[in-house]
Design a protein around this motif. Structure first.
Motif, mmCIF file in Angstrom:
data_model
loop_
_atom_site.group_PDB
_atom_site.id
_atom_site.type_symbol
_atom_site.label_atom_id
_atom_site.label_comp_id
_atom_site.label_asym_id
_atom_site.label_seq_id
_atom_site.Cartn_x
_atom_site.Cartn_y
_atom_site.Cartn_z
ATOM 1 N N ASP A 57 14.357 23.578 -11.448
ATOM 2 C CA ASP A 57 13.814 23.783 -10.109
ATOM 3 C C ASP A 57 12.372 23.293 -10.085
ATOM 4 O OD1 ASP A 57 16.074 24.983 -8.975
ATOM 5 O OD2 ASP A 57 15.458 26.994 -9.583
ATOM 6 N N PRO A 58 11.875 22.893 -8.916
ATOM 7 C CA PRO A 58 10.462 22.480 -8.835
ATOM 8 C C PRO A 58 9.549 23.617 -9.305
ATOM 9 C CG PRO A 58 11.614 22.011 -6.780
ATOM 10 C CD PRO A 58 12.557 22.808 -7.630
ATOM 11 N N SER A 59 8.540 23.258 -10.050
ATOM 12 C CA SER A 59 7.596 24.247 -10.579
ATOM 13 C C SER A 59 6.561 24.613 -9.511
ATOM 14 C CB SER A 59 6.884 23.681 -11.809
ATOM 15 O OG SER A 59 5.953 22.680 -11.395
ATOM 16 N N PRO A 60 5.809 25.663 -9.731
ATOM 17 C CA PRO A 60 4.701 25.974 -8.811
ATOM 18 C C PRO A 60 3.697 24.815 -8.710
ATOM 19 C CG PRO A 60 5.180 27.885 -10.176
ATOM 20 C CD PRO A 60 6.008 26.741 -10.719
ATOM 21 N N ILE A 61 3.499 24.083 -9.795
ATOM 22 C CA ILE A 61 2.599 22.917 -9.762
ATOM 23 C C ILE A 61 3.191 21.839 -8.846
ATOM 24 C CG2 ILE A 61 1.645 21.008 -11.131
ATOM 25 C CD1 ILE A 61 1.333 23.020 -13.448
ATOM 26 N N ASP A 62 4.503 21.593 -8.963
ATOM 27 C CA ASP A 62 5.174 20.617 -8.089
ATOM 28 C C ASP A 62 5.014 21.011 -6.626
ATOM 29 O OD1 ASP A 62 6.197 19.253 -10.373
ATOM 30 O OD2 ASP A 62 8.022 20.492 -10.360
ATOM 31 N N MET A 63 5.259 22.273 -6.334
ATOM 32 C CA MET A 63 5.173 22.761 -4.957
ATOM 33 C C MET A 63 3.737 22.670 -4.429
ATOM 34 S SD MET A 63 8.273 23.324 -4.277
ATOM 35 C CE MET A 63 8.045 24.057 -2.681
ATOM 36 N N GLY A 64 2.789 22.989 -5.291
ATOM 37 C CA GLY A 64 1.385 22.893 -4.892
ATOM 38 C C GLY A 64 0.964 21.464 -4.607
ATOM 39 N N LEU A 65 1.489 20.534 -5.370
ATOM 40 C CA LEU A 65 1.157 19.119 -5.169
ATOM 41 C C LEU A 65 1.751 18.612 -3.853
ATOM 42 C CD1 LEU A 65 -0.231 16.616 -6.212
ATOM 43 C CD2 LEU A 65 1.737 16.209 -7.702
ATOM 44 N N ILE A 66 2.973 19.008 -3.551
ATOM 45 C CA ILE A 66 3.578 18.656 -2.259
ATOM 46 C C ILE A 66 2.722 19.207 -1.124
ATOM 47 C CG2 ILE A 66 5.560 19.109 -0.736
ATOM 48 C CD1 ILE A 66 7.312 19.000 -3.340
ATOM 49 N N GLU A 67 2.333 20.456 -1.240
ATOM 50 C CA GLU A 67 1.505 21.083 -0.204
ATOM 51 C C GLU A 67 0.152 20.383 -0.070
ATOM 52 O OE1 GLU A 67 -0.156 25.502 1.096
ATOM 53 O OE2 GLU A 67 0.866 25.259 -0.827
ATOM 54 N N LEU A 68 -0.463 20.060 -1.182
ATOM 55 C CA LEU A 68 -1.756 19.367 -1.169
ATOM 56 C C LEU A 68 -1.648 18.035 -0.425
ATOM 57 C CD1 LEU A 68 -4.731 19.088 -2.334
ATOM 58 C CD2 LEU A 68 -3.646 17.756 -4.158
ATOM 59 N N LEU A 69 -0.641 17.233 -0.761
ATOM 60 C CA LEU A 69 -0.482 15.922 -0.138
ATOM 61 C C LEU A 69 -0.111 16.043 1.343
ATOM 62 C CD1 LEU A 69 1.260 14.103 -3.101
ATOM 63 C CD2 LEU A 69 -1.079 13.742 -2.285
ATOM 64 N N GLU A 70 0.710 17.007 1.681
ATOM 65 C CA GLU A 70 1.046 17.240 3.091
ATOM 66 C C GLU A 70 -0.202 17.610 3.881
ATOM 67 O OE1 GLU A 70 3.720 17.179 5.302
ATOM 68 O OE2 GLU A 70 4.769 16.052 3.765
ATOM 69 N N ASN A 71 -0.976 18.550 3.360
ATOM 70 C CA ASN A 71 -2.180 19.003 4.067
ATOM 71 C C ASN A 71 -3.230 17.907 4.181
ATOM 72 O OD1 ASN A 71 -1.141 21.560 4.554
ATOM 73 N ND2 ASN A 71 -2.014 22.418 2.690
ATOM 74 N N ALA A 72 -3.251 16.996 3.203
ATOM 75 C CA ALA A 72 -4.214 15.891 3.225
ATOM 76 C C ALA A 72 -3.711 14.706 4.051
ATOM 77 C CB ALA A 72 -4.520 15.441 1.798
ATOM 78 N N GLY A 73 -2.442 14.783 4.493
ATOM 79 C CA GLY A 73 -1.876 13.677 5.268
ATOM 80 C C GLY A 73 -1.640 12.434 4.443
ATOM 81 N N LYS A 74 -1.343 12.615 3.169
ATOM 82 C CA LYS A 74 -1.128 11.490 2.248
ATOM 83 C C LYS A 74 0.370 11.267 2.018
ATOM 84 C CE LYS A 74 -5.468 10.657 1.198
ATOM 85 N NZ LYS A 74 -6.108 9.370 1.366
ATOM 86 N N GLN A 75 0.779 10.029 2.083
ATOM 87 C CA GLN A 75 2.173 9.651 1.892
ATOM 88 C C GLN A 75 2.554 9.799 0.414
ATOM 89 O OE1 GLN A 75 2.881 5.679 3.296
ATOM 90 N NE2 GLN A 75 5.008 6.119 3.747
#
Length: 135
Positions: A57-75
């Motif tokens: 399953d995705p790790s907390p680090i994976d989930m945090g990275l997705i959230e970071l990129l989403e919040n930054a508007g980065k593809q």
């Protein structure tokens, strides 16, 4: 940061500390700060690839990275790695799970099953990079 020139067309940047690294807490925090700054402020960054081990399953680090990129508007693109180490059914199930996870995300380009051993997903990855970089 580790920079790699790819055929004089692209620059691949490997960020330390997202996977396994035998380092102390202070170094890990410094890397996290450097990585966050690079991912959120780099003007010529056109695509980030998040590598998620398809066996877990995705790790907390994976989930945090997705959230970071989403919040930054980065593809970004999610690569499900090590797909050669699990059954086709397990790859399909993990792919579906991650697609469902990011279905409301605005900046996720795709979720791509990948194997460096069998080259699964390699052509699709190159195609996505070429399309996004217009090269």
């Amino acid at each position: 940061l580790n920079f790699f020139d790819v055929a004089g067309k692209w620059r691949l940047v490997d960020l330390p500390g997202f996977g396994y690294a035998a380092i102390d807490k202070d170094a890990r925090q410094a890397w996290a700060k450097m990585n966050t700054e690079y991912l959120t402020t780099r003007q010529n960054l056109v695509l980030s690839c998040i590598l998620i081990d398809s066996r877990h399953d995705p790790s907390p680090i994976d989930m945090g990275l997705i959230e970071l990129l989403e919040n930054a508007g980065k593809q970004y693109l999610i690569l499900l790695t090590k797909c050669d180490k699990i059954s086709n059914k397990a790859v399909e199930d993990r792919h579906k799970q991650i697609l469902d996870l990011v279905k409301m995300c605005k900046h996720c380009e795709d979720v791509l099953p990948y194997s460096s051993v069998t080259n699964l997903g390699r052509h699709q990855l190159v195609g996505i990079i070429k399309r996004i970089t217009k090269s």
